[in-house]
Structure formats: structure tokens, C-alpha cells
Design a protein around this motif. Structure first.
Motif, PDB file in Angstrom:
ATOM      1  N   TYR A  56       0.857  -1.190   0.000  1.00  0.00           N
ATOM      2  CA  TYR A  56       0.000   0.000   0.000  1.00  0.00           C
ATOM      3  C   TYR A  56       0.896   1.244   0.000  1.00  0.00           C
ATOM      4  O   TYR A  56       1.429   1.634   1.033  1.00  0.00           O
ATOM      5  CB  TYR A  56      -0.901  -0.048   1.227  1.00  0.00           C
ATOM      6  CG  TYR A  56      -1.876   1.098   1.383  1.00  0.00           C
ATOM      7  CD1 TYR A  56      -2.479   1.711   0.299  1.00  0.00           C
ATOM      8  CD2 TYR A  56      -2.221   1.544   2.663  1.00  0.00           C
ATOM      9  CE1 TYR A  56      -3.375   2.745   0.457  1.00  0.00           C
ATOM     10  CE2 TYR A  56      -3.128   2.571   2.841  1.00  0.00           C
ATOM     11  CZ  TYR A  56      -3.696   3.177   1.740  1.00  0.00           C
ATOM     12  OH  TYR A  56      -4.592   4.204   1.911  1.00  0.00           O
ATOM     13  N   TRP A 108      -7.158   2.128  -1.530  1.00  0.00           N
ATOM     14  CA  TRP A 108      -7.459   1.273  -0.368  1.00  0.00           C
ATOM     15  C   TRP A 108      -8.856   0.669  -0.501  1.00  0.00           C
ATOM     16  O   TRP A 108      -9.049  -0.535  -0.331  1.00  0.00           O
ATOM     17  CB  TRP A 108      -7.346   2.080   0.920  1.00  0.00           C
ATOM     18  CG  TRP A 108      -7.855   1.347   2.132  1.00  0.00           C
ATOM     19  CD1 TRP A 108      -9.110   1.404   2.672  1.00  0.00           C
ATOM     20  CD2 TRP A 108      -7.118   0.421   2.940  1.00  0.00           C
ATOM     21  NE1 TRP A 108      -9.212   0.578   3.765  1.00  0.00           N
ATOM     22  CE2 TRP A 108      -8.009  -0.033   3.956  1.00  0.00           C
ATOM     23  CE3 TRP A 108      -5.810  -0.059   2.918  1.00  0.00           C
ATOM     24  CZ2 TRP A 108      -7.613  -0.952   4.926  1.00  0.00           C
ATOM     25  CZ3 TRP A 108      -5.420  -0.978   3.889  1.00  0.00           C
ATOM     26  CH2 TRP A 108      -6.315  -1.414   4.876  1.00  0.00           C
ATOM     27  N   GLY A 142       0.903  -4.384   9.195  1.00  0.00           N
ATOM     28  CA  GLY A 142       1.028  -2.932   9.104  1.00  0.00           C
ATOM     29  C   GLY A 142       1.976  -2.386  10.148  1.00  0.00           C
ATOM     30  O   GLY A 142       2.201  -3.006  11.202  1.00  0.00           O
ATOM     31  N   GLN A 192       0.076   2.836  12.192  1.00  0.00           N
ATOM     32  CA  GLN A 192      -1.156   2.841  11.404  1.00  0.00           C
ATOM     33  C   GLN A 192      -2.237   1.916  11.978  1.00  0.00           C
ATOM     34  O   GLN A 192      -3.300   1.766  11.373  1.00  0.00           O
ATOM     35  CB  GLN A 192      -0.839   2.416   9.965  1.00  0.00           C
ATOM     36  CG  GLN A 192       0.030   3.400   9.199  1.00  0.00           C
ATOM     37  CD  GLN A 192      -0.648   4.761   9.042  1.00  0.00           C
ATOM     38  OE1 GLN A 192      -1.843   4.844   8.811  1.00  0.00           O
ATOM     39  NE2 GLN A 192       0.142   5.821   9.163  1.00  0.00           N
ATOM     40  N   GLN A 193      -1.974   1.314  13.148  1.00  0.00           N
ATOM     41  CA  GLN A 193      -2.951   0.373  13.714  1.00  0.00           C
ATOM     42  C   GLN A 193      -4.322   1.009  13.881  1.00  0.00           C
ATOM     43  O   GLN A 193      -5.350   0.388  13.575  1.00  0.00           O
ATOM     44  CB  GLN A 193      -2.478  -0.129  15.071  1.00  0.00           C
ATOM     45  CG  GLN A 193      -1.459  -1.253  15.007  1.00  0.00           C
ATOM     46  CD  GLN A 193      -1.133  -1.803  16.378  1.00  0.00           C
ATOM     47  OE1 GLN A 193      -2.036  -2.071  17.171  1.00  0.00           O
ATOM     48  NE2 GLN A 193       0.140  -1.953  16.670  1.00  0.00           N
ATOM     49  N   ASN A 239      -5.677   3.471  12.242  1.00  0.00           N
ATOM     50  CA  ASN A 239      -6.321   3.651  10.942  1.00  0.00           C
ATOM     51  C   ASN A 239      -6.883   2.331  10.427  1.00  0.00           C
ATOM     52  O   ASN A 239      -8.012   2.276   9.904  1.00  0.00           O
ATOM     53  CB  ASN A 239      -5.340   4.233   9.933  1.00  0.00           C
ATOM     54  CG  ASN A 239      -5.015   5.683  10.210  1.00  0.00           C
ATOM     55  OD1 ASN A 239      -5.821   6.394  10.811  1.00  0.00           O
ATOM     56  ND2 ASN A 239      -3.840   6.123   9.797  1.00  0.00           N
ATOM     57  N   TYR A 240      -6.098   1.242  10.569  1.00  0.00           N
ATOM     58  CA  TYR A 240      -6.581  -0.055  10.110  1.00  0.00           C
ATOM     59  C   TYR A 240      -7.777  -0.519  10.945  1.00  0.00           C
ATOM     60  O   TYR A 240      -8.701  -1.154  10.427  1.00  0.00           O
ATOM     61  CB  TYR A 240      -5.456  -1.088  10.159  1.00  0.00           C
ATOM     62  CG  TYR A 240      -4.315  -0.785   9.211  1.00  0.00           C
ATOM     63  CD1 TYR A 240      -4.554  -0.372   7.902  1.00  0.00           C
ATOM     64  CD2 TYR A 240      -2.984  -0.897   9.619  1.00  0.00           C
ATOM     65  CE1 TYR A 240      -3.511  -0.092   7.033  1.00  0.00           C
ATOM     66  CE2 TYR A 240      -1.942  -0.625   8.748  1.00  0.00           C
ATOM     67  CZ  TYR A 240      -2.209  -0.212   7.462  1.00  0.00           C
ATOM     68  OH  TYR A 240      -1.181   0.067   6.601  1.00  0.00           O
ATOM     69  N   THR A 277       5.935  -5.080  12.867  1.00  0.00           N
ATOM     70  CA  THR A 277       4.626  -4.881  12.248  1.00  0.00           C
ATOM     71  C   THR A 277       3.550  -5.408  13.177  1.00  0.00           C
ATOM     72  O   THR A 277       3.821  -6.166  14.119  1.00  0.00           O
ATOM     73  CB  THR A 277       4.495  -5.597  10.891  1.00  0.00           C
ATOM     74  OG1 THR A 277       4.488  -7.013  11.100  1.00  0.00           O
ATOM     75  CG2 THR A 277       5.614  -5.219   9.938  1.00  0.00           C
TER      76      THR A 277
END
Length: 278
Positions: A69, A85, A101, A105-106, A108-109, A253
Motif C-alpha cells: 500500500y 485502499w 502494518g 497505522q494500527q 487507521n486499520y 509490524t
């Protein structure tokens, strides 16, 4: 922005983008990735210029994985990332979707429905001149079927096409350990990357087998060259193995899923295949 499936040369280009981001992909990764699901690599273009990518790869009937991504730096903050996305997630609709990830960004995911399963930690070390144990043997084309059967336990769905290519990619080496009756007790693959080499997968029935395999593949790394192992953190024996051999944590990650955690046998998984495809 127009969004379409990439060609194989375009996937090579996107892996160059990944290298520029510091992700250090393997030199021959593109062919194996593409074999997994040729339509699963999406490219966003603006006026014919490639600006964004996402990997939305289908495995078997019920699993998918998001990776790759990337929005090129000069095209960020324009909505292209969110557009691609959504296209990637739409391609995997109805499946349990995983990703690896960066921790930042956790959140956001999570807003997209992903739930944390565990951390993965990348360890960096150097090549070793320790000789391989006698029972560590090279794996060749005649062993592929057996390795595929053994590997099935370590992934959330079927990935035969990917693994057939991965096990035989140019420049890589694969080793296995067998019991006295010939039963496969574990295997490991080493491949050259933009910088150094990566071990993955590394799967084994015991810490001793894992150590024998790791020493064997590290023995194939030129002196002074870096070697990386991506460890699922819940496997304490894998963490101890890396640290015992002087490797240090350099990256991590968050493994996340939209559905139920598939409960892979992490106690026997010492090295993840690749963060890009799980």
C-alpha cells in the motif's frame, strides 16, 4: 485516478517503490507474488502516470491479504491512497483479510475493521560460518510436493501457486530437516534482497530443528552481509533464537485480521514468509 490490475513489469516497478520506502523486498519477489493471484495487484494512475499501489491478493476460497500500500510521495494528501485502499478492500469483500502494518497505522486499520492478532519483529544479524548439522539437507524440485503439504498448516488458506514459485526462485536456497524415518521436521528458505538476505519461511517442529535450519541458511550468507528474520512475537523460542545468535530487533509490524484470528501454529513458526503477503 484510474485503478486497474498491474502487469508483472509494473509489479517490479512497485517493488522498487517499496525499496525506496525502506521495505527491502527480495530481488525475485515479483514473480512469486504474481503467481499467487495475477489480478490482485492494483495500480492507480493519473493521466497515465502510476501514482499508487495496493496488493489485494486472494488465497483459496476465504482468505485475502493486503500489502504494498504505497502512494508516491509527490502524490500524497490528494485522496489517491484512500481510493486505492477502498478498491483493494472491495476486491477482498466477504473474506477474512489480513495485513502486516506498521504500528503507527494500527488505529487507521482498526477503523477499517482490522483487529490486532500479534506483533511481528524483524531481527537483523550477519552471516555465519558455523557448519550445518548433518541432517540439514538442501531441498530441490523433487521435494516441492512434500514441502507444500507441510507448509499448509502455517497459512490461513491455500497458497500452492505462490509457494511453488517461492521455493524455486532464482538465487534462493531451501533446506529441510528430516527425522530418522524421513518425515520432514521443518524447512527454511533464504533469498537475496535489495540489502542482504531474508529468511522466510522458517517453520520447525522444535527449537532445535529451527536452530539447525537457521544456522544452515546463515552459513550461505556472505561474511559481513546482513540477514533478516521476521519473527512472530508470541513464539518466545523464536525470539530467544534470534537474540541468542546476536540478532537485534530493527523493525516491527502488527498482524491484523478483519475476521477471526486463524490461530496459526505460531509456536512452530519461527520466520514469516514475507510481510507483503503474510
Amino acid at each position: 485516478m484510474d485503478i486497474r490490475a498491474m502487469t508483472l513489469p509494473e509489479l517490479d516497478m512497485v517493488l522498487d517503490w517499496a525499496a525506496a520506502e525502506g521495505w527491502n523486498p527480495g530481488l525475485q519477489d515479483a514473480a512469486s507474488f504474481y503467481a499467487a493471484d495475477p489480478d490482485g495487484f492494483l495500480l492507480g494512475t493519473v493521466d497515465g502516470e502510476a501514482v499508487a499501489s495496493i496488493f489485494a491478493v486472494r488465497f483459496g476460497a476465504a482468505f485475502g491479504f493486503i500489502g504494498g500500500y504505497i502512494v508516491r510521495p509527490e502524490y500524497r494528501s490528494k485522496g489517491y491512497g484512500m481510493a486505492i485502499w477502498h478498491a483493494g478492500m472491495a476486491r477482498l469483500a466477504g473474506r477474512n483479510v489480513g495485513l502486516d502494518g506498521v504500528p503507527a497505522q494500527q488505529a487507521n486499520y482498526a477503523r477499517s475493521g482490522f483487529k490486532l492478532a500479534h506483533r511481528n519483529v524483524r531481527y537483523e544479524g550477519r552471516g555465519s560460518d558455523v557448519p550445518a548439522a548433518d541432517r540439514v539437507l538442501p531441498l530441490g524440485p523433487h521435494d516441492v510436493g512434500e514441502v507444500l503439504a507441510y507448509d499448509r498448516a502455517f497459512f490461513a488458506d491455500e497458497r500452492e501457486q505462490f509457494m511453488r514459485c517461492w521455493l524455486q526462485q532464482a538465487g534462493s536456497v531451501a533446506f529441510g530437516v528430516r527425522d530418522t524415518d524421513g518425515t520432514l521436521l521443518g524447512y527454511a528458505v533464504l533469498r537475496p534482497c535489495r540489502a542482504g538476505f531474508k529468511i522466510g519461511p522458517l517453520c520447525a517442529e522444535s527449537p532445535q530443528v529451527a536452530e539447525e535450519l537457521m544456522l544452515a541458511v546463515c552459513g550461505r550468507v556472505p561474511a559481513g552481509e546482513p540477514v533478516f528474520l521476521d519473527v512472530p512475537e508470541p513464539n518466545a523460542a523464536a525470539v530467544a533464537l534470534a537474540e541468542r545468535h546476536g540478532m537485534h530487533a530493527c523493525f516491527e509490524t502488527a498482524r491484523m485480521y478483519t475476521g477471526a484470528d486463524p490461530r496459526l501454529p505460531l509456536a512452530r513458526q519461527y520466520g514469516i514468509t514475507t510481510f507483503e503477503l503474510g
